[in-house]
Every structure is written in C-alpha cells, then in structure tokens.
Design a protein around this motif. Sequence first.
Motif, PDB file in Angstrom:
ATOM      1  N   VAL A 192       1.927  11.494  17.136  1.00  0.00           N
ATOM      2  CA  VAL A 192       2.048  10.223  16.101  1.00  0.00           C
ATOM      3  C   VAL A 192       3.410  10.144  15.669  1.00  0.00           C
ATOM      4  CG1 VAL A 192       0.972   8.859  14.595  1.00  0.00           C
ATOM      5  CG2 VAL A 192      -0.530  10.304  15.917  1.00  0.00           C
ATOM      6  N   VAL A 193       4.148   8.929  15.874  1.00  0.00           N
ATOM      7  CA  VAL A 193       5.492   8.608  15.322  1.00  0.00           C
ATOM      8  C   VAL A 193       5.337   7.681  14.251  1.00  0.00           C
ATOM      9  CG1 VAL A 193       7.743   8.096  16.069  1.00  0.00           C
ATOM     10  CG2 VAL A 193       6.530   9.422  17.613  1.00  0.00           C
ATOM     11  N   ARG A 194       5.779   7.801  12.979  1.00  0.00           N
ATOM     12  CA  ARG A 194       5.765   7.049  12.020  1.00  0.00           C
ATOM     13  C   ARG A 194       7.336   6.735  11.783  1.00  0.00           C
ATOM     14  NH1 ARG A 194       1.896  10.583  11.061  1.00  0.00           N
ATOM     15  NH2 ARG A 194      -0.497   9.616  10.578  1.00  0.00           N
ATOM     16  N   ASP A 195       7.447   6.002  10.524  1.00  0.00           N
ATOM     17  CA  ASP A 195       8.655   5.438  10.222  1.00  0.00           C
ATOM     18  C   ASP A 195       9.691   6.558  10.022  1.00  0.00           C
ATOM     19  OD1 ASP A 195       7.367   6.085   7.763  1.00  0.00           O
ATOM     20  OD2 ASP A 195       8.228   4.407   6.686  1.00  0.00           O
ATOM     21  N   TRP A 196       9.335   7.459   9.413  1.00  0.00           N
ATOM     22  CA  TRP A 196      10.354   8.686   9.213  1.00  0.00           C
ATOM     23  C   TRP A 196      10.709   9.484  10.102  1.00  0.00           C
ATOM     24  CZ3 TRP A 196       8.707  13.601   9.455  1.00  0.00           C
ATOM     25  CH2 TRP A 196       7.270  13.984   9.376  1.00  0.00           C
ATOM     26  N   HIS A 197       9.734   9.688  11.327  1.00  0.00           N
ATOM     27  CA  HIS A 197       9.979  10.172  12.378  1.00  0.00           C
ATOM     28  C   HIS A 197      10.930   9.484  13.324  1.00  0.00           C
ATOM     29  CE1 HIS A 197       5.697  11.577  12.079  1.00  0.00           C
ATOM     30  NE2 HIS A 197       6.320  12.929  12.478  1.00  0.00           N
ATOM     31  N   MET A 198      10.959   8.141  13.358  1.00  0.00           N
ATOM     32  CA  MET A 198      12.077   7.422  14.320  1.00  0.00           C
ATOM     33  C   MET A 198      13.516   7.533  13.256  1.00  0.00           C
ATOM     34  SD  MET A 198      10.542   6.086  16.578  1.00  0.00           S
ATOM     35  CE  MET A 198      11.823   4.925  17.101  1.00  0.00           C
ATOM     36  N   VAL A 199      13.540   7.621  12.238  1.00  0.00           N
ATOM     37  CA  VAL A 199      14.772   7.603  11.572  1.00  0.00           C
ATOM     38  C   VAL A 199      15.692   9.127  11.843  1.00  0.00           C
ATOM     39  CG1 VAL A 199      15.953   8.135   9.146  1.00  0.00           C
ATOM     40  CG2 VAL A 199      14.092   6.324   9.468  1.00  0.00           C
ATOM     41  N   LEU A 200      14.727  10.323  12.279  1.00  0.00           N
ATOM     42  CA  LEU A 200      15.070  11.572  12.547  1.00  0.00           C
ATOM     43  C   LEU A 200      15.612  11.527  14.012  1.00  0.00           C
ATOM     44  CD1 LEU A 200      12.838  13.737  10.369  1.00  0.00           C
ATOM     45  CD2 LEU A 200      15.274  13.649  10.046  1.00  0.00           C
ATOM     46  N   LEU A 201      14.781  10.671  14.520  1.00  0.00           N
ATOM     47  CA  LEU A 201      15.055  10.708  16.333  1.00  0.00           C
ATOM     48  C   LEU A 201      16.324  10.115  16.459  1.00  0.00           C
ATOM     49  CD1 LEU A 201      11.357  10.005  17.479  1.00  0.00           C
ATOM     50  CD2 LEU A 201      12.835  12.118  18.029  1.00  0.00           C
ATOM     51  N   VAL A 202      16.555   8.854  15.726  1.00  0.00           N
ATOM     52  CA  VAL A 202      17.715   8.165  15.820  1.00  0.00           C
ATOM     53  C   VAL A 202      19.023   8.871  15.466  1.00  0.00           C
ATOM     54  CG1 VAL A 202      18.916   6.094  15.366  1.00  0.00           C
ATOM     55  CG2 VAL A 202      16.377   5.894  16.078  1.00  0.00           C
ATOM     56  N   THR A 203      18.868   9.530  14.373  1.00  0.00           N
ATOM     57  CA  THR A 203      19.871  10.296  13.722  1.00  0.00           C
ATOM     58  C   THR A 203      20.535  11.315  14.589  1.00  0.00           C
ATOM     59  OG1 THR A 203      19.097   9.603  11.495  1.00  0.00           O
ATOM     60  CG2 THR A 203      20.556  11.542  11.465  1.00  0.00           C
ATOM     61  N   GLY A 204      19.614  11.785  15.210  1.00  0.00           N
ATOM     62  CA  GLY A 204      20.295  13.092  16.046  1.00  0.00           C
ATOM     63  C   GLY A 204      21.081  12.644  17.467  1.00  0.00           C
ATOM     64  N   LEU A 205      20.835  11.474  17.717  1.00  0.00           N
ATOM     65  CA  LEU A 205      21.544  10.928  18.947  1.00  0.00           C
ATOM     66  C   LEU A 205      23.093  11.218  18.992  1.00  0.00           C
ATOM     67  CD1 LEU A 205      19.242   8.214  20.171  1.00  0.00           C
ATOM     68  CD2 LEU A 205      19.566  10.285  21.454  1.00  0.00           C
ATOM     69  N   PRO A 206      23.889  10.602  18.154  1.00  0.00           N
ATOM     70  CA  PRO A 206      25.303  10.448  18.182  1.00  0.00           C
ATOM     71  C   PRO A 206      25.832  11.908  18.089  1.00  0.00           C
ATOM     72  CG  PRO A 206      24.401   9.143  16.232  1.00  0.00           C
ATOM     73  CD  PRO A 206      23.319   9.905  16.708  1.00  0.00           C
ATOM     74  N   GLY A 207      25.241  12.817  17.481  1.00  0.00           N
ATOM     75  CA  GLY A 207      25.829  14.395  17.755  1.00  0.00           C
ATOM     76  C   GLY A 207      25.930  14.838  19.151  1.00  0.00           C
ATOM     77  N   LEU A 208      25.132  14.466  20.023  1.00  0.00           N
ATOM     78  CA  LEU A 208      25.081  14.757  21.537  1.00  0.00           C
ATOM     79  C   LEU A 208      26.299  14.201  21.908  1.00  0.00           C
ATOM     80  CD1 LEU A 208      21.406  14.506  22.528  1.00  0.00           C
ATOM     81  CD2 LEU A 208      22.714  16.483  21.593  1.00  0.00           C
ATOM     82  N   LEU A 209      26.920  12.793  21.657  1.00  0.00           N
ATOM     83  CA  LEU A 209      27.860  12.252  22.102  1.00  0.00           C
ATOM     84  C   LEU A 209      29.178  12.883  21.570  1.00  0.00           C
ATOM     85  CD1 LEU A 209      29.208   9.953  23.801  1.00  0.00           C
ATOM     86  CD2 LEU A 209      29.056   8.471  21.901  1.00  0.00           C
ATOM     87  N   LEU A 210      29.036  13.212  20.578  1.00  0.00           N
ATOM     88  CA  LEU A 210      30.260  13.772  19.967  1.00  0.00           C
ATOM     89  C   LEU A 210      30.566  15.203  20.302  1.00  0.00           C
ATOM     90  CD1 LEU A 210      32.611  13.848  17.574  1.00  0.00           C
ATOM     91  CD2 LEU A 210      30.817  14.484  15.988  1.00  0.00           C
ATOM     92  N   ALA A 211      29.631  15.882  20.854  1.00  0.00           N
ATOM     93  CA  ALA A 211      29.701  17.282  21.220  1.00  0.00           C
ATOM     94  C   ALA A 211      30.410  17.044  23.017  1.00  0.00           C
ATOM     95  CB  ALA A 211      28.300  18.042  21.607  1.00  0.00           C
ATOM     96  N   LEU A 212      30.097  16.092  23.400  1.00  0.00           N
ATOM     97  CA  LEU A 212      30.956  15.838  24.613  1.00  0.00           C
ATOM     98  C   LEU A 212      32.387  15.460  24.423  1.00  0.00           C
ATOM     99  CD1 LEU A 212      30.909  15.496  27.695  1.00  0.00           C
ATOM    100  CD2 LEU A 212      30.083  13.146  27.202  1.00  0.00           C
ATOM    101  N   VAL A 213      32.659  14.708  23.419  1.00  0.00           N
ATOM    102  CA  VAL A 213      34.027  14.490  22.974  1.00  0.00           C
ATOM    103  C   VAL A 213      34.613  15.476  22.719  1.00  0.00           C
ATOM    104  CG1 VAL A 213      35.308  13.174  21.251  1.00  0.00           C
ATOM    105  CG2 VAL A 213      33.406  11.771  22.350  1.00  0.00           C
ATOM    106  N   MET A 214      34.246  16.600  21.937  1.00  0.00           N
ATOM    107  CA  MET A 214      34.950  17.622  21.314  1.00  0.00           C
ATOM    108  C   MET A 214      35.055  18.707  22.793  1.00  0.00           C
ATOM    109  SD  MET A 214      34.283  20.018  18.405  1.00  0.00           S
ATOM    110  CE  MET A 214      35.577  21.592  18.085  1.00  0.00           C
ATOM    111  N   LEU A 215      34.297  18.676  23.455  1.00  0.00           N
ATOM    112  CA  LEU A 215      34.426  19.715  24.818  1.00  0.00           C
ATOM    113  C   LEU A 215      35.385  19.212  25.412  1.00  0.00           C
ATOM    114  CD1 LEU A 215      33.082  21.911  26.205  1.00  0.00           C
ATOM    115  CD2 LEU A 215      31.806  20.376  27.299  1.00  0.00           C
ATOM    116  N   VAL A 216      35.668  17.887  25.855  1.00  0.00           N
ATOM    117  CA  VAL A 216      36.747  17.499  26.604  1.00  0.00           C
ATOM    118  C   VAL A 216      38.130  17.213  26.097  1.00  0.00           C
ATOM    119  CG1 VAL A 216      35.183  16.489  28.313  1.00  0.00           C
ATOM    120  CG2 VAL A 216      35.901  15.095  26.754  1.00  0.00           C
ATOM    121  N   SER A 217      38.130  16.770  24.683  1.00  0.00           N
ATOM    122  CA  SER A 217      39.428  16.325  24.089  1.00  0.00           C
ATOM    123  C   SER A 217      40.011  17.470  23.297  1.00  0.00           C
ATOM    124  CB  SER A 217      39.199  15.276  23.529  1.00  0.00           C
ATOM    125  OG  SER A 217      38.395  15.139  22.509  1.00  0.00           O
TER     126      SER A 217
END
Length: 453
Positions: A192-217
Amino acid sequence: MALQSEAVPHRAASGAWTWPASSRAWYSVVVLSLVSMMSNIDRGIVNLLIGPIKRDLHLSDTAISLLIGLTFSLAYVLFSFPLSRLADTRSRKVILTTGLTLWSLATMLCGLAQSLWQLFAARALVGAAESVKGPCSMSMIADLVPHEKLPRAFAIYQLGITGGMAGALVIGGILLSMFAGMPPLSLPGGLVVRDWHMVLLVTGLPGLLLALVMLVSVREPKRRDRKSAAAVPLREVLSFLGLNWKFYAPLFLSIAVASVESYGLQAWRPMFFERTYGWGPERAGPLLGGAILIATPLGLFLGTLLAEYLTKRRPQDALLVACLMSYGLSMPLLVAMPLMPNPWLSLASGFLGFTAWSMTAPGQNAAIQIVTPNEMRGQISALYLFSISVVGGGFGPTAIALITDKVFHDEAMLRYALSGFTLMVGPVILLLIFSAVKPYALAYQRMQAGGSS
C-alpha cells in the motif's frame, strides 16, 4: 572498471608536484558536491515526513527520532571504517559511485516499506551505503587542488551538503503538496503506497542518474604526497592519532557536539514551526529550505574569505581561528530562533544563524586534510564523519525528543527544548575549538617543515 587505484606519488619531470587541469579538477569538485547533495537529500527527506509517518505507523517522538537518527547511524558506523581503509588504497571513484547507486535504491525501498521494521531495514541500508561518501570525496578533493585552494574547494563541497539539507525541505515540501490527499494506492504483493511513500520513491531516482554521470565523466585523481601505495597498518594510523591527539581529540569532540545540536535542529525545525506557529510541512519546508539555499552559499563565501584573509596574516592557525569566530557568531542567533514571537522573525534569526554556522566549514575541512598524511586521509576523514553522522545524526534528533518527552512532558514545549539545548552545548563547542588552536598550529608547522625537507 578496475577497483585498484593509482596510489603512487605523481611528479613532473622537474620534480614539482603536478595537478589536474584546472577545469577538470573543479568539474570533479562540483560533481562530488552534487553527490553530497544527493546524499543529504536522501538522508534528510525523512525529517519532513515525520508527521505522515507517525500518523500511519502510530509512533512517538522518541520512536521516530530513532528511525531518523540511530538506525542510520549504527549502519553508517559499522561500514564506515572498513570501507574508508579501501578508500585509502583503491579507486575512490568506483567505491563512491557504487555507494551512490545503493543508497539511491535504498531510499526507494523506504518508499515501499509497510511496517516500522521494514523502514528500519531500508534506512539502515541508506546509512551503510552513504558511509563511503565522505572518506572518498574528501580524499579526492585533497588530491585535486593545491593546499592554498582547499578552503574554496571545500566550500563548494559543503555547498552540496547544506544544499542537500535545503533540497530535502524544498523538494519534500513540494512533493508532499503534489501528493497531498492522494488515496492509498494498492499494489501487487499487498503493498500500500501513501503520500510519504511516493515522496521517497521519487526522491531516490535522480541519484541513479548522477551515478552514471560520475562513472563516465569523473577521473580518479592521482594520490599526492604519498610514500607508499600499500595500505597503512591500522596501528600506524592509531599511532599518528595518538601523537596528535591534542589537535584531533578536541576538534573532533567539538564537531561531534556541534553535530548533535545541528542534527537535532534540522530534524525538529519543521515540526517546531508546525507546533509553535501552525505552519504545516508543505509551507514550512519550502521556506526553510529556501532560507538554507541562500544562507549556505553566503556563509560559505564569507567563510572562505575569512579563512583566506586570516591565512595571509597567521597561516599556522588561521583555519581554526576562523571556525572559532564563526561558531561564536552563530550561537546567540540559534538560541534566539525558537523563542521569537512570530514565524517570520524566527525564520530571519535562523537564517542569520545558519549563515554564520556555514562559515565554519571551509576552514574546518581544509585544516583536517592539510595536516593529515595522504595515506590516512580516508580513515581519518571517516573518524571526522563519524563525529558528524554517527554521533550527531544518531543522537541529535533523539536528544531533542527526549528533552521534549521526558523533561517538559509536552510536545508544545519543543521550542524551549531547541533553545535550551543550544544554550547548553554552545559554550562547550567554543571551548573545545579554542583548545585545538595551538596544537593545530604545531601540527601545521611540522607539516610545513616535512614538506620542505
């Protein structure tokens, strides 16, 4: 990519130390600052979710404080020291990129937690993965720019730390507003996903993109001023700390006490505005975060100017004197902040106090790296970050909660818990820093003599 790092001294043909191209070095510092920003967003976003989490999991102030602080910090300390030894010999870039990926995924796992124990487990994984951030980043920065530019480099790095604290409030407030009133969403597997669950799910996404940027640059920098590529035995690290305890002990103790205060204020400031002035997190979060976003660069800029100004006049102890002056300026403002008669005056007092507080970071971080041998920077940085993340992050939120629950026995008295705690620990912080000034000057002079020999 190989984990083994190039760990030998790097000299030009003339015998002088060479440094990376200026543009590449400062780009790397900025990326490391962004990594630190993501770390603090993923770590601090929970502070704005205290109300919704308490509502759904039926927790007391003390119980939620353990989730915010001690769960994260215990995992952090268990992994910090062994991983920091790896950071002194292996590729810091690979270790840091792996950690960033793991803590971003763990933040998203927090967004799927259905019970307190599941949230504890995911939060502990965030702490374990984030334990690599400080030792790797600080060691890399010290190998990217010359010593005289370290205060400026660490000001940029600190901007990521406090920018992440602000980002957690701003982003969290915006996301809570977006998901406010969202009915519970049922997913397969009984989730069951509530409002605070959604905040945490969305917050974690940009870090995955930044990890790729750091790896290649970002490139792993050459290690400098280093005598051996091999790992330094632990007994040698302990021996070095023992010989220099008069500097490291009071400074790290001051940092630990200051971090207890800082994390306590950070964790409970949104709830303070709600209980005292009636501002909910969707209103207080963006305003508090916006204030930090302005106060942080202003404080870091002023702190860099102060450190560089004093260095020209008294280089042997300038960096710690700058810290002492900045802490002394911040204390009365932070004591007054919770006692103000209206939220706008409280916000203004907190803004000025946080500006002065931010002025301490450039000199403090540079001082530690300058007098610490390259072979030990990761491990001693881990000890420094233990003072901040484990002691401060682990006990700060709980200290304030215990004062509110056990001393005042009234949640409405949170403002007096915040003010009184700052008034109590402020003089201790100043006394500890003062006692480290002379030993730091001696360590600096020994370092200078060794570098010129």
